[in-house]
Design a protein around this motif. Structure first.
Motif, short mmCIF file in Angstrom:
data_model
loop_
_atom_site.label_atom_id
_atom_site.label_comp_id
_atom_site.label_asym_id
_atom_site.label_seq_id
_atom_site.Cartn_x
_atom_site.Cartn_y
_atom_site.Cartn_z
N PRO A 1 79.17 -17.62 -37.74
CA PRO A 1 79.05 -16.22 -37.16
C PRO A 1 80.92 -16.12 -37.30
O PRO A 1 81.84 -16.53 -37.72
N LEU A 2 80.52 -15.07 -37.85
CA LEU A 2 82.47 -14.61 -36.98
C LEU A 2 83.63 -13.88 -36.85
O LEU A 2 84.47 -14.53 -36.84
N ASN A 3 82.42 -13.47 -35.88
CA ASN A 3 84.00 -13.03 -34.48
C ASN A 3 85.17 -12.62 -34.59
O ASN A 3 85.96 -12.23 -34.19
N HIS A 4 84.72 -11.48 -36.08
CA HIS A 4 86.24 -10.24 -35.97
C HIS A 4 86.42 -9.50 -35.30
O HIS A 4 85.19 -8.78 -34.69
N ARG A 5 87.73 -9.57 -34.44
CA ARG A 5 88.16 -8.27 -33.92
C ARG A 5 89.40 -7.95 -34.31
O ARG A 5 90.41 -8.42 -34.10
N GLY A 6 89.62 -6.73 -35.31
CA GLY A 6 90.86 -6.28 -35.79
C GLY A 6 91.35 -5.04 -35.40
O GLY A 6 90.36 -4.67 -34.45
N GLU A 7 91.93 -4.69 -35.98
CA GLU A 7 92.39 -3.04 -36.18
C GLU A 7 91.86 -2.05 -36.51
O GLU A 7 91.74 -1.01 -35.91
N TYR A 8 90.64 -2.10 -37.18
CA TYR A 8 90.01 -1.17 -37.48
C TYR A 8 88.22 -1.06 -37.53
O TYR A 8 87.70 -0.60 -37.62
N PHE A 9 88.42 -2.43 -37.60
CA PHE A 9 86.45 -3.31 -36.72
C PHE A 9 86.57 -4.16 -36.73
O PHE A 9 86.72 -4.98 -35.86
N GLN A 10 84.93 -4.27 -35.83
CA GLN A 10 85.06 -5.45 -34.94
C GLN A 10 83.57 -6.67 -35.20
O GLN A 10 82.44 -5.20 -35.60
N VAL B 1 87.07 -8.88 -43.65
CA VAL B 1 85.90 -9.33 -42.96
C VAL B 1 84.60 -9.23 -43.77
O VAL B 1 83.21 -10.63 -43.85
N VAL B 2 84.15 -9.13 -44.69
CA VAL B 2 83.17 -8.94 -46.32
C VAL B 2 83.39 -10.62 -46.17
O VAL B 2 82.38 -11.22 -46.62
N GLN B 3 84.71 -10.41 -47.29
CA GLN B 3 84.63 -12.30 -47.92
C GLN B 3 84.28 -13.25 -46.30
O GLN B 3 84.13 -13.97 -46.67
N GLY B 4 84.55 -12.79 -45.21
CA GLY B 4 84.26 -13.40 -43.63
C GLY B 4 82.50 -13.73 -43.96
O GLY B 4 81.81 -15.39 -43.79
#
Length: 457
Positions: free
Chosen positions: A190-199, A160-163
């Motif tokens: 935008p990253l729009n990350h939705r993962g197991e631990y972080f959104q 996520v940080v690298q993104g």
């Protein structure tokens, strides 16, 4: 033309004394408040820069007891410290430790990207998952994460940080006054990350630096730790007692990295070491023995012994009865790999608690000890064997640091295996790592050439 492979050098700054070096602060050449004295850090960083080290390395943790080493009891926060060093130095890399267990990715991305811009591309992040299980109580958590969660969370955190570090392409800001165009919005992502631990939505409100992204360092010897390092680490901070152990670790780690599609030459193995220099080999061994005895002590070692076991207090057990092997349970969410090795050693040798503490903490012969020529030879031998790509050298007693810089490094410099001058301005350039291309630019089939920005003086 390919640049000659050279030894990479890091300076690990632990002020008044880290684990196993409880009494380093008694040295009259070390300020009693060195670990919070910015002038001391600036002096050490400038000394390392004059010697053409690649980086200074700041370790950290966020849980202490009264039995913690002096440096741990009272030390500056790494990113604040490194930002001060950034404007007091010109070329040397600046690497700081931040845990993925008790920080959110957006804040980590922003803080390291800020350091990278302040330093003109010299920042590095040492990724840890926090071995001190008591840390959870400082962050409103009922208990520390288990191993699988720690490392699963760490991998996602770093990705996520690298993104977020790629939120802007390198030419996203035309800053064209004539057209009144500050931002090219097509190059903000935008990253729009939705993962197991972080959104995490993103984008990060910060542009990239002359090296693209900060360099990632990682330390961990468990299977999960090695896999994390192989996946994300540009530099691996490890420990090895012999060149054979170092070669086995390097071979394993680089094979894991290659299996993940990474170039093994872009994963640098940098064990932490101490160096002892004397006029002769025998004198250096005596300096090593005397220093280790003066900096340690059984009572202090017994008090700190429980750190690997979640700071379980071993002073409650009889010293001369068999080592209490059932205490391994306390390490389940702490430094489990280290604790398991201690238990295995004690059990296989039939040691008492006293014998175990003595065995773990006693003065021991280390590899890089001798006359200047002997030390230079050994540093070069490990490097040329392929066991290491360089060394993170613990900066302890000033007299030994001076002998390393003034007597050992000139020998290696004359042989061409240590640099005489910096060839670039960024940490990636120092380490021989490629510029971190922006993923969105790469997806368009474009390679960005970024003009280097002069470092702050």
């Amino acid at each position: 033309m390919a640049r000659q492979r050279q030894i990479k050098l890091g300076a690990v700054l632990t002020g008044v004394g880290g684990p196993g070096a409880f009494n380093t602060w008694l040295d009259p050449e070390i300020p009693g408040d060195a670990s919070i004295d910015i002038d001391w850090y600036i002096a050490q960083a400038r000394l390392a820069e004059e010697a053409k080290f690649d980086l200074v390395f700041i370790v950290d943790s966020q849980f202490i007891t009264a039995d913690s080493p002096p440096h741990y009891l009272n030390r500056l926060e790494p990113l604040t410290l490194l930002s001060a060093l950034a404007v007091a130095t010109d070329r040397i890399g600046l690497v700081g430790t931040l845990t993925t267990s008790y920080n959110d990715p957006f804040n980590v991305a922003r803080r390291f990207a800020s350091l990278d811009l302040i330093s003109r591309g010299r920042a590095g992040w040492n990724v840890v998952t926090s071995g001190d299980s008591g840390t959870s109580a400082n962050f409103s958590q009922p208990e520390h994460f288990d191993y699988d969660t720690r490392y699963g969370r760490a991998l996602e955190h770093v990705r996520v940080v690298q993104g977020l570090w790629d939120s802007y392409e390198d030419d996203a800001f035309p800053r064209d006054r004539a057209t009144r165009r500050f931002l090219d919005a097509s190059k903000q992502h935008p990253l729009n990350h939705r993962g197991e631990y972080f959104q995490v939505a993103g984008p990060l409100n910060l542009s990239r630096s002359p090296q693209g992204q900060p360099v990632i360092f990682q330390a961990g010897d468990s299977d999960q730790g090695r896999d994390l390092g192989a996946a994300v680490g540009d530099g691996i901070f490890t420990h090895a007692a012999t060149v054979e152990q170092a070669l086995a670790f390097s071979t394993d780690l680089k094979a894991r990295a290659e299996a993940k599609g990474r170039h093994p030459d872009h994963v640098l193995i940098l064990p932490g070491i101490s160096v002892y220099v004397g006029d002769t080999d025998d004198q250096a061994r005596e300096i090593e023995r005397a220093t280790q005895e003066a900096d340690g002590g059984f009572e202090q070692s017994l008090a700190e012994f429980g750190r690997a076991f979640g700071w379980h207090d071993f002073r409650q057990y009889p010293l001369d009865e068999p080592f209490p092997a059932d205490t391994l349970v306390y390490a389940e969410r702490s430094f489990r790999t280290q604790a398991a090795r201690i238990v295995d050693l004690a059990s296989s040798n039939g040691w008492t608690l006293r014998e175990t503490v003595e065995a773990v903490s006693k003065p021991r012969r280390t590899p890089f000890v001798g006359s200047p020529v002997t030390v230079a030879n050994e540093l070069q031998r490990w490097f040329e064997s392929g066991a290491v790509d360089g060394y993170n050298i613990h900066i302890g007693h000033p007299s030994q640091t001076r002998r390393l810089v003034d007597e050992v490094l000139p020998i290696l410099r004359e042989r061409g295996v240590v640099r005489s001058e910096y060839e670039g301005t960024t940490l990636r350039e120092h380490l021989g790592l490629p510029f971190a291309e922006n993923r969105y630019t790469v997806a368009r089939g474009v390679t960005t050439e970024v003009e280097a920005v002069p470092a702050l003086v």
